[in-house]
Design a protein around this motif. Sequence first.
Motif, PDB file in Angstrom:
ATOM      1  N   TRP A  77      -3.853  -2.997  -0.648  1.00  0.00           N
ATOM      2  CA  TRP A  77      -4.014  -3.376   0.665  1.00  0.00           C
ATOM      3  C   TRP A  77      -5.130  -2.361   1.312  1.00  0.00           C
ATOM      4  O   TRP A  77      -5.800  -2.632   2.202  1.00  0.00           O
ATOM      5  N   ARG A  81      -8.585  -2.807   3.592  1.00  0.00           N
ATOM      6  CA  ARG A  81      -8.628  -2.352   5.099  1.00  0.00           C
ATOM      7  C   ARG A  81      -9.764  -1.450   4.889  1.00  0.00           C
ATOM      8  O   ARG A  81     -10.431  -1.309   6.155  1.00  0.00           O
ATOM      9  N   ARG A 212      -2.958 -10.435   4.390  1.00  0.00           N
ATOM     10  CA  ARG A 212      -1.464  -9.872   4.821  1.00  0.00           C
ATOM     11  C   ARG A 212      -0.713  -9.837   3.610  1.00  0.00           C
ATOM     12  O   ARG A 212      -0.739 -10.702   2.834  1.00  0.00           O
ATOM     13  N   LEU A 213      -0.087  -8.810   3.450  1.00  0.00           N
ATOM     14  CA  LEU A 213       1.130  -8.815   2.270  1.00  0.00           C
ATOM     15  C   LEU A 213       1.860 -10.039   2.117  1.00  0.00           C
ATOM     16  O   LEU A 213       2.268 -10.687   1.260  1.00  0.00           O
ATOM     17  N   LEU A 353      -5.814  -7.500  -2.657  1.00  0.00           N
ATOM     18  CA  LEU A 353      -4.413  -7.592  -2.450  1.00  0.00           C
ATOM     19  C   LEU A 353      -3.871  -8.235  -3.981  1.00  0.00           C
ATOM     20  O   LEU A 353      -2.957  -7.630  -4.405  1.00  0.00           O
TER      21      LEU A 353
END
Length: 428
Positions: A77, A81, A212-213, A353
């Motif tokens: 992540w 980012r 997104r997770l 991810l």
Amino acid sequence: MPPSRVATARRVGSSMSRWPILALVTVAHGVGALSVLAVAPLAPFLLDALHLSRAQVGWFLPAVYLGGVLMSLPAGWLTDRLGVRATLGLGQLVIGLGVMLAALGSNLSACLAALVFAGFGFSVLNPSTGKAVLEWFPARRRGVAMGIKQTGLTLGGLVGALSLPALALAFGWRAALGAAGALSLVSAALVALVYRSPAVTVVTATAAPRARLGELGVFLRRPGVIVVFVSGFALSIAQSSVLAYLALYTRETYAVSAVAAGQFLALAQVGGTSSRLAWGAISDRLFGGRRRPGVVINALVAAGAYAALALGAWLPTPLVIPLAVLAGAGAFGWVGLYFALVAEIGGARYAGLLTGVAVAFAWSGVLVGPPGFGALLEATGAYTVPWLVLTAISLAVAVTLPRPRPLVQRDERAPEATSETPLTRAAE
């Protein structure tokens, strides 16, 4: 609400600038690996100096990878980012500090705690360097690039296996381990100063939200993706066991010195480096960009090598040297293909991810491999059963991995295209 069309940025790297960047991230990966894996060639010294059992020797690598597993998802992540430079540089800083603290440890517990901390930094190496390859290289060249990048781990292990035992013999294991940690601090500074992202070109496209997770569930509901992750777990059990115990195996089985035992581990790293390079080119040129066939063949090579190592002292001595190379090729050669496949399953948006998830699975295998190998060794008093278990694991992967349906979209009309969403199901 349908997404609006807006101006977005597309990263474009020139062919001339790709290779220096690839060299930089490969060196960074190698130095990080040399630092955290230094405990493997130093195992005979640690066994004597800290008065350890053979099973306890198997705890050092799991300590590193425990930190890696705990941070693997955040590492992926953070890579998406913060970008490659910030994440990779920070990771190497943590590696260097952790390994130097381990060199100062007064007992086994202190060393293990410091290595867990170093593992936090180690967790970012694959996501960040893998994302660098994905950003800089088109799909038709990505297998070779990922294979080259993944040789960083084996080259780092090779340099460590050749240099650290001799350094420990001359100055002590603490000096050798501390020097390995210091190299990561130097590499962290180099990445911060030199790395840059590809040039950005503004294009008109549909706006795409960041990964997104919570979106992982879309991938994890696909059985084929789970098979890939579990295969990485299984192959990592074998890889980490070879790394943790090959030097000790050769010293105890063939009555060689600790320095010579490190050289056998270096031979295994030579085999791993060569196979990673070869499989990248083979998957791009002979398998049409498909990664799974190479992983399967590599697993069969590993199974044969482990079965031969199970013979122990029955092996003719001249065969031990080429067998060490072959075992290294089988143990380490699959990794570049594996992470290339994972990154392509996720596409550019989800590469970091999904690589983080793959790292969590693969590194969890390290938590099982060396302790399990060591426990079997202590229980049976010989290396035969542990090597045969690794043989069975490798064969299981070779049988299971080809079964799932194709996982990656490949558009023959556009050679650079790969899966950009988790819903794509076309020919791998």
